[in-house]
Design a protein around this motif. Structure first.
Motif, short mmCIF file in Angstrom:
data_model
loop_
_atom_site.label_atom_id
_atom_site.label_comp_id
_atom_site.label_asym_id
_atom_site.label_seq_id
_atom_site.Cartn_x
_atom_site.Cartn_y
_atom_site.Cartn_z
N THR A 1 -8.79 0.31 -0.09
CA THR A 1 -7.38 0.26 -0.48
C THR A 1 -7.02 -1.02 -1.22
N ARG B 1 -5.00 6.28 -1.70
CA ARG B 1 -5.51 6.01 -0.35
C ARG B 1 -4.58 5.05 0.38
N GLY B 2 -4.05 4.07 -0.36
CA GLY B 2 -3.10 3.14 0.26
C GLY B 2 -1.83 3.84 0.68
N MET C 1 0.84 -1.21 0.00
CA MET C 1 0.00 0.00 0.00
C MET C 1 0.87 1.26 0.00
#
Ligand code: ADQ
Length: 644
Positions: free
Chosen positions: A578, A614-615, A545
């Motif tokens: 994610t 977002r990750g 991520m």
């Protein structure tokens, strides 16, 4: 604030037990239990966070002018803390530097003269907290960068540094493995200490030597013994696990219990009032030793222990006859006793009696931590408890799940020296360069538009490798490329080689343990697949991520806790999530999740970029986890230690 106290009363108090205990615990040289008994060193410091504490306000208001003058010079004095023998074990002075620093709101002057601030402080006293620093001793079979075969090494290489940065005094005790490989150089900065310890176990006496390196605010202590000098990994070689692992890790546990007493690190020993963090079964004897070997003689009576479970599937189970080898008093067998269920016994006359090291740690430690919240529930179920679920359930009140963090220095795409091109959330252009470089290095067709899927991990049952490999013929019909990096069971290694020769333009299998390649895969792939059967936390999805690589995971344990399923409709169409967390664990659902991910990658570029960002934004810092560990330490010290 540090205090050094030589306590005569303790010395006299222990004289009568000295002779009794000296034989089994004698230490070569002038340091050890003997000299420990004649002195008491305790280092403790306090600092005030956020709002001033009401007691402190009262104390300041009541204090005499001369005390106020002294405080002006030296800081704010909160009082001394004494142990039962009257020895000062804490000198609670907030140093002047801290009172004028940014983290403490209000100096003495503005508290006394600023009425408004004073009343506000009193009103909000509920929020006030005093953070106590501890002497923490990690005990672990691996700690990166010195030794690493998996996530345990990562955690024990990073969490100690995060805790030290928060003001704790931290020591990590692990073996000094010399395998005759280039990795041996990693121990080159550790210097041999004069202190040695004699350890009575396995029917003889063993001498261990300590090496020490102070790095990143942490005392890295390496236990040296001939049994740690052999080719292979910390646990085995190409012929399998080493037959004497129980012996090697028993030595580690005994040595780790001696280290705080005998090693004058930076001039001072850690002393008795330590908090031991025992990691997995290899360190599992530590809580038992504290309770059985030391505490009955008044040593370590103020220490606490926490067993950190990274993987319950490995428990350190050996035949019952091993008990006598462990250097424990005879009366403690019950704590280790383990009886296999009838179906697991080898023949009709097999009583199934064994000792189980991890079980004994769960029984005797003061607190239990698992490496994610999801896993802390799973270990209480028959499916996830590996036979220990009832025991763990019975200790639920001291069980906490804390999700691992990641080392932001090692895993950062904008600074990572192991990847060919840097990138960040504000400029993702370097990621495609990493992808192209990876395809080139592995001899895959260079196709920036083709979804590149990766896997990194141990090739074993836990990681669901069999599900990947059996899904591969189907997956290879799609327009994707796949890269696997791992080592482990030979059948899977062979299978990877076979797939590579079958799908030359689509599949690459890298057999081995290779940290630089793992960084390149993490950066260069579009997706990372983790179909683990169970996953106590999992680190690769966190690394992925951070690198804008989308995790596709089986919804279990720490994977379920950390990967939020993609929902394109949430947030008024801006989307949330994610990655993808699929369930159940089957070829169909794995292929289904990958195919949805692939179509999102190909057809919804802006959704994909949202997933990546977002990750990358997700906070996986060790500092978060460290504060949760501090809470556990506080709870551990509130309760009395395990006494048997
Ligand atoms: N062939 C290879 N080459 C290079 N690097 C490789 C590699 N194979 C694995 N690694 C690295 O080893 C680490 C493995 O991390 P995992 O979280 O998957 O841990 P593991 O299952 O070993 O540990 C257990 O402990 C950790 C830590 O608590 C938990 O996260 C986890 O769920 C639990 O099973 C990662 O840093 C990964 O990149």
């Amino acid at each position: 604030m540090e205090t050094l106290q030589i306590s005569q009363s303790r010395n006299l108090g222990h004289k009568s037990v000295k002779d009794t205990i000296f034989k089994p615990f004698s230490v070569v040289g002038q340091v050890g239990f003997a000299s420990f008994l004649s002195r008491k060193i305790n280092i403790q410091s306090f600092c005030v966070e956020r709002k001033l504490y009401k007691n402190r306000v009262d104390l300041i208001c009541r204090s005499s002018s001369s005390a106020q003058d002294k405080e002006k010079q030296e800081g704010i004095f909160l009082g001394t803390e004494r142990d039962s023998s009257g020895s000062v074990v804490g000198f609670n002075l907030i140093p002047h530097s801290a009172t004028t620093g940014g983290t403490i709101l209000g100096t003495q002057e503005n508290v006394v003269t600023g009425e408004h601030e004073l009343s506000e402080d009193i009103e909000t006293r509920e929020e006030a907290s005093i953070r106590t620093t501890h002497n923490i001793v990690f005990v672990t079979s691996e700690a990166a960068p010195y030794s690493k075969t998996g996530g345990l090494g990562d955690v024990c290489g990073s969490l100690p540094i995060a805790l030290a940065a928060r003001g704790h005094r931290v020591m990590v005790v692990s073996p000094r493995y010399l395998a005759g490989s280039p990795n041996d150089k990693k121990f080159a900065n550790a210097v041999e200490m004069e202190a040695r310890a004699k350890i009575y176990c396995f029917g003889g006496v063993q001498e261990v030597v300590f090496f020490h390196e102070y790095r990143a605010g942490v005392d890295w202590v390496f236990v040296d013994h001939p049994s740690y000098h052999r080719p292979g990994t910390p646990y085995g070689d190409s012929f399998g696990a080493f037959g004497d692992n129980q012996f090697r890790f028993t030595l580690l546990c005994h040595a780790a219990c001696e280290a705080p007493l005998v090693l004058p690190l930076g001039g001072y020993t850690y002393g008795e009032k330590c908090l031991f963090l025992a990691n997995d079964w290899h360190a599992g004897l530590v809580p038992v030793l504290l309770a059985a070997k030391y505490r009955p003689f008044g040593v370590y009576k103020d220490a606490r222990s926490v067993i950190v479970i990274h993987n319950l599937a490995h428990q350190g189970v050996e035949p019952a006859v091993t008990y006598k080898n462990l250097g424990l008093p005879p009366g403690w067998y019950k704590a280790l006793e383990w009886v296999f269920p009838t179906w697991a016994r080898t023949h009709a006359l097999d009583p199934g009696e064994a000792v189980n090291i991890l079980k004994s740690a769960i029984v005797t430690s003061d607190r239990i931590v698992t490496v994610s919240q999801g896993y802390s529930w799973e270990v209480t179920t028959p499916e996830g408890g590996y036979g220990l679920h009832e025991l763990i359930s019975s200790r639920r009140s001291v069980l906490t799940g804390i999700t691992n963090g990641i080392d932001a220095n090692e895993w950062n795409p904008s600074t990572d020296e192991l990847i060919p091109s840097h990138y960040s959330i504000n400029d993702l252009s370097g990621k495609v360069e990493c992808k192209i470089a990876l395809q080139k290095e592995l001899g895959l067709p260079i196709r920036p538009d083709c979804p590149l899927i990766g896997f990194i991990g141990r090739l074993d049952y836990q990681k669901g490798v069999d599900i990947i490999l059996s899904s591969m013929p189907d997956l290879m019909n799609d327009d994707v490329q796949f890269i696997m990096l791992g080592s482990g069971e030979k059948q899977y290694e062979d299978w990877m080689r076979h797939l590579e020769s079958t799908y030359k333009t689509k599949f690459r299998g890298w057999v081995g343990f290779n940290v630089p390649i793992s960084h390149k895969i993490t950066a260069g792939c579009d997706m990372l697949l983790m179909p683990s059967r169970f996953e106590p936390c999992g680190l690769n999805q966190l690394y992925a991520m951070k690198y804008g690589t989308i995790p596709v995971v089986h919804s279990t344990g720490g994977l379920r806790d950390t990967v939020l399923n993609f929902n394109p409709y949430a947030n008024e169409g801006r989307g949330e999530g994610t990655g993808w967390a699929f369930s159940p664990l089957s070829n169909e659902s794995l292929l289904g999740a990958i195919r949805i991910a692939v179509s999102t990658y190909k057809e919804h570029k802006s959704s994909w970029e949202g997933l990546m960002k977002r990750g990358m934004e997700r906070n996986s810092s060790w500092d978060n986890a460290a504060t949760e560990y501090e809470q556990v330490f506080e709870w551990a010290f509130i309760d009395p230690p395990y006494a048997g």
